[in-house]
Design an enzyme around this catalytic site. Structure first.
Site, PDB file in Angstrom:
ATOM      1  N   LYS A 208      31.858 -16.530  73.166  1.00 23.98           N
ATOM      2  CA  LYS A 208      31.398 -15.936  74.267  1.00 23.98           C
ATOM      3  C   LYS A 208      30.092 -14.815  73.890  1.00 23.98           C
ATOM      4  O   LYS A 208      29.199 -15.064  74.694  1.00 23.98           O
ATOM      5  CB  LYS A 208      32.720 -15.009  74.664  1.00 23.98           C
ATOM      6  N   GLU A 214      31.894 -16.180  61.629  1.00 21.32           N
ATOM      7  CA  GLU A 214      32.485 -17.298  61.317  1.00 21.32           C
ATOM      8  C   GLU A 214      31.741 -18.511  62.210  1.00 21.32           C
ATOM      9  O   GLU A 214      31.337 -19.531  61.719  1.00 21.32           O
ATOM     10  CB  GLU A 214      33.929 -17.498  61.827  1.00 21.32           C
ATOM     11  N   GLY A 270      38.342 -14.024  76.026  1.00 20.50           N
ATOM     12  CA  GLY A 270      38.689 -15.080  75.122  1.00 20.50           C
ATOM     13  C   GLY A 270      39.678 -15.578  75.062  1.00 20.50           C
ATOM     14  O   GLY A 270      39.757 -17.101  75.524  1.00 20.50           O
ATOM     15  N   ARG A 271      40.912 -15.075  75.009  1.00 20.54           N
ATOM     16  CA  ARG A 271      42.319 -15.745  74.932  1.00 20.54           C
ATOM     17  C   ARG A 271      42.654 -16.476  76.506  1.00 20.54           C
ATOM     18  O   ARG A 271      43.689 -16.975  76.560  1.00 20.54           O
ATOM     19  CB  ARG A 271      43.191 -14.927  74.430  1.00 20.54           C
ATOM     20  N   GLU A 356      47.871 -10.609  70.836  1.00 26.27           N
ATOM     21  CA  GLU A 356      46.317 -10.028  71.129  1.00 26.27           C
ATOM     22  C   GLU A 356      46.229  -9.103  72.438  1.00 26.27           C
ATOM     23  O   GLU A 356      45.662  -8.150  72.559  1.00 26.27           O
ATOM     24  CB  GLU A 356      45.251 -11.064  70.929  1.00 26.27           C
ATOM     25  N   HIS A 387      65.391 -28.605  61.465  1.00 24.36           N
ATOM     26  CA  HIS A 387      65.588 -28.994  60.151  1.00 24.36           C
ATOM     27  C   HIS A 387      65.028 -27.891  59.137  1.00 24.36           C
ATOM     28  O   HIS A 387      64.789 -28.126  58.118  1.00 24.36           O
ATOM     29  CB  HIS A 387      65.200 -30.317  59.765  1.00 24.36           C
ATOM     30  N   LYS A 507      35.943  -7.605  62.254  1.00 20.12           N
ATOM     31  CA  LYS A 507      34.474  -8.268  62.226  1.00 20.12           C
ATOM     32  C   LYS A 507      33.642  -7.232  61.541  1.00 20.12           C
ATOM     33  O   LYS A 507      32.604  -7.621  60.932  1.00 20.12           O
ATOM     34  CB  LYS A 507      33.940  -8.440  63.762  1.00 20.12           C
TER      35      LYS A 507
HETATM   36  C1  G6Q Z   1      40.046 -13.172  72.496  1.00 20.81           C
HETATM   37  C2  G6Q Z   1      39.329 -12.695  71.289  1.00 20.81           C
HETATM   38  C3  G6Q Z   1      38.691 -13.376  70.168  1.00 20.81           C
HETATM   39  C4  G6Q Z   1      37.676 -14.022  70.567  1.00 20.81           C
HETATM   40  C5  G6Q Z   1      37.063 -14.532  69.120  1.00 20.81           C
HETATM   41  C6  G6Q Z   1      35.750 -15.471  69.493  1.00 20.81           C
HETATM   42  O1  G6Q Z   1      40.491 -12.595  73.332  1.00 20.81           O
HETATM   43  O2  G6Q Z   1      38.235 -11.891  71.890  1.00 20.81           O
HETATM   44  O3  G6Q Z   1      39.779 -14.236  69.787  1.00 20.81           O
HETATM   45  O4  G6Q Z   1      37.925 -15.223  71.301  1.00 20.81           O
HETATM   46  O5  G6Q Z   1      36.670 -13.599  68.331  1.00 20.81           O
HETATM   47  O6  G6Q Z   1      34.748 -14.697  69.929  1.00 20.81           O
HETATM   48  P1  G6Q Z   1      33.625 -15.119  70.774  1.00 20.81           P
HETATM   49  O7  G6Q Z   1      33.726 -16.265  71.631  1.00 20.81           O
HETATM   50  O8  G6Q Z   1      32.566 -14.209  70.996  1.00 20.81           O
HETATM   51  O9  G6Q Z   1      32.843 -15.913  69.400  1.00 20.81           O
END
Ligand code: G6Q
Length: 545
Positions: A208, A214, A270-271, A356, A387, A507
């Site tokens: 996003k 990462e 994001g989620r 989250e 199990h 971060k």
């Molecule tokens: C989700 C969070 C988090 C995010 C990641 C990746 O709600 O904000 O999990 O999706 O940190 O972020 P980017 O899509 O900006 O790389």
């Protein structure tokens, strides 16, 4: 009108009194007194059936919980979300994942602009691109057809696509390979690219913000891998990298043609983004038509949530049961146990969605809560879990409310497998609820010394969710059900379910330590004694002073 904090709402006090008076009644007693509850404490919507008769509630509990929802301003907050109001107040954003699956022609206005046409414009571009990859019209730099798609993203830009890829394998193009890279541990990228031909590989960089450490590191290393494999011609990047992001400038700076960028907007968390352009890998896998079925499933549950009366509303009911279990019965975790191998990553997906969103300790106004909020969500598919950790579910000291998920009809109808799977899920719910008394154990001829070990106290709450059959539509409805459950829980607890400052902290901190690990000269000891010592040791291991 301002909504008072949870414990100050009259219905909360009424629930506390109800719990004190009747909360000790066991599921055995509740069923003995009211055998009809098995038929009655159920609800259905958007193709999902919910049986909550084995939760430790009565009609009175439910009536009081529904009053609590009412006193929590749920109706107004739901309307505000669907109307595009900026209910994510700490980030000043609207919360409009529901717009991602609104049908063409629907109207949802943010800042005076109807966002639905923008959503469909991106979906159409995604569909055109996905079709070209699937039919071979989109070729790699050397003219070879794309055979592998690697999604590079993390958190919300990874968990949804991974979960959907696993869940929708029966509908995926078998001639394409899908891999997912998220961890900054190079192992992830090395293993994901192992055996792939760069000339046939397409990377989808899903971020996003397009700043996440990462993802950017993995994307850079993936670009180096590609160029190494294709003789270093930088023009290859344009044919092998596409982006999903909200930041066109950064995408361009990376070397990706903005024509091959698929956008979304700051009102998609994001989620909550697997049905946005973040779902590009999903769409390439299953094709645009199936992806639209997935969206239709989401939308069907949105409509159910928006219009069904609270007493028959699946997300509302599930959230109320969760609040009851957490705030009155003291549950600290909740397990989601899918009896469907295709849903193997669904619990991991829900962990982010729920924790989250609602893993918060202050209310929207910044004051601290004086009650528990989000429990720990976890789970693994059944029957495998039976199990391993089910021992704790049945005989441990903690009560873990469970969601059992199952499909009435199988995707693969092989022999007796499905009947066995269903027999197990039904039997587990029954065993958790009713257990086995000492008298029952003795009656089986168990030696006296073993009796206490073989007693199951029961009275452990569970719900059973049934899908008619797994499909893209059913998956969409299921995900939306949990999205809205999380929203309703957050509304009752009074927290902002849509920010994630706890994630942001990591971060920032990692960048500071990284500079110290990589510096030539030993850094000044700027941390606590433990952190300084760890940094010194790790620098030595890296061959630094
Ligand atoms: C989700 C969070 C988090 C995010 C990641 C990746 O709600 O904000 O999990 O999706 O940190 O972020 P980017 O899509 O900006 O790389």
């Amino acid at each position: 009108m301002a909504v008072p904090p949870l414990r100050a709402r009259p219905a909360f006090a009424a629930l506390a009194a109800h719990h004190a008076a009747a909360g000790g009644r066991t599921l055995r007693e509740l069923f003995a007194a009211d055998p009809g509850r098995g038929e009655r404490l159920t609800a259905e919507g958007a193709g999902v059936f919910l049986d909550y008769a084995k939760q430790r509630v009565t009609d009175e509990t439910m009536a009081l919980l529904l009053r609590l929802a009412d006193e929590s301003g749920l109706a107004a907050r739901t309307a505000a979300m669907f109307a595009g109001e900026r209910i994510n107040t700490t980030e000043g954003r609207a919360v409009l994942h529901v717009a991602l699956r609104a049908p063409r022609g629907a109207r949802i206005v943010v800042d005076g602009e109807d966002v639905v046409p923008k959503v469909h414009e991106v979906l159409d571009r995604m569909a055109a691109f996905a079709d070209r990859v699937r039919d071979g019209a989109w070729a790699g730099h050397t003219g070879k057809r794309i055979r592998a798609v690697v999604n590079v993203g993390i958190g919300g830009s990874d968990l949804g696509p991974v979960m959907a890829h696993r869940a929708l394998r029966p509908w995926a193009d078998p001639s394409l390979v899908f891999r997912f890279v998220s961890n900054v541990d190079a192992t992830d990228l090395v293993e994901a690219t192992r055996g792939l031909d760069p000339a046939e590989t397409l990377f989808v960089v899903a971020s996003k913000t397009f700043t996440t450490q990462e993802t950017m590191t993995n994307a850079e290393s993936a670009r180096a891998w590609l160029l190494r494999g294709l003789g270093g011609d930088a023009r290859a990047v344009a044919r092998h990298f596409v982006a999903v992001s909200t930041d066109a400038a950064r995408v361009k700076a990376f070397g990706i043609d903005p024509a091959n960028m698929f956008g979304f907007w700051d009102w998609v968390g994001g989620r909550y983004s697997m049905d946005s352009a973040i779902g590009l890998s999903t769409m390439i896998a299953v094709g645009p038509a199936r992806f639209r079925e997935l969206l239709a499933g989401f939308h069907a549950m949105d409509e159910h949530f928006r219009t069904a009366p609270p007493a028959r509303n699946l997300p509302v009911l599930k959230a109320l049961l969760s609040v009851w279990n957490v705030n009155f019965l003291g549950a600290t975790s909740t397990a989601v146990l899918p009896y469907d191998q295709y849903l193997e990553r669904f619990p991991a997906y829900l962990q982010q969605l729920a924790m989250e969103s609602n893993g918060k300790r202050v209310r929207l106004d910044g004051t601290a809560v004086d009650h528990d909020t989000c429990p720990v969500w976890w789970g693994e598919p059944g029957t495998n879990g039976q199990h391993s950790f089910y021992q704790l579910l049945h005989q441990g000291t903690r009560v873990v409310p469970v969601d059992f998920l199952a499909c009435e009809r199988p995707v693969h109808d092989v022999g007796r497998h499905h009947a066995m799977l269903l027999a197990n899920v039904v039997a587990q719910g029954e065993a958790l609820a009713f257990g086995r008394t000492a008298a029952e154990v003795r009656a089986e001829g168990t030696p006296e010394a073993l009796v206490p070990h073989r007693v199951f106290e029961g009275n452990r709450p569970s719900s059973t969710l049934l899908l008619e059959r797994l499909s893209p539509h059913a998956l969409g409805a299921l995900v939306a059900l949990y999205e809205h459950q999380v929203f309703v829980e957050g509304t009752l607890w009074g927290v902002n379910s849509f920010d994630q400052w706890g994630v942001e902290l990591g971060k920032v901190l990692a960048s500071r330590v990284l500079a110290e690990l990589e510096a030539d000269a030993p850094p000044a000891p700027a941390h606590d004694g433990s952190t300084n010592a760890l940094i010194r040791r790790l620098r030595r291991a890296r061959g630094a002073r």
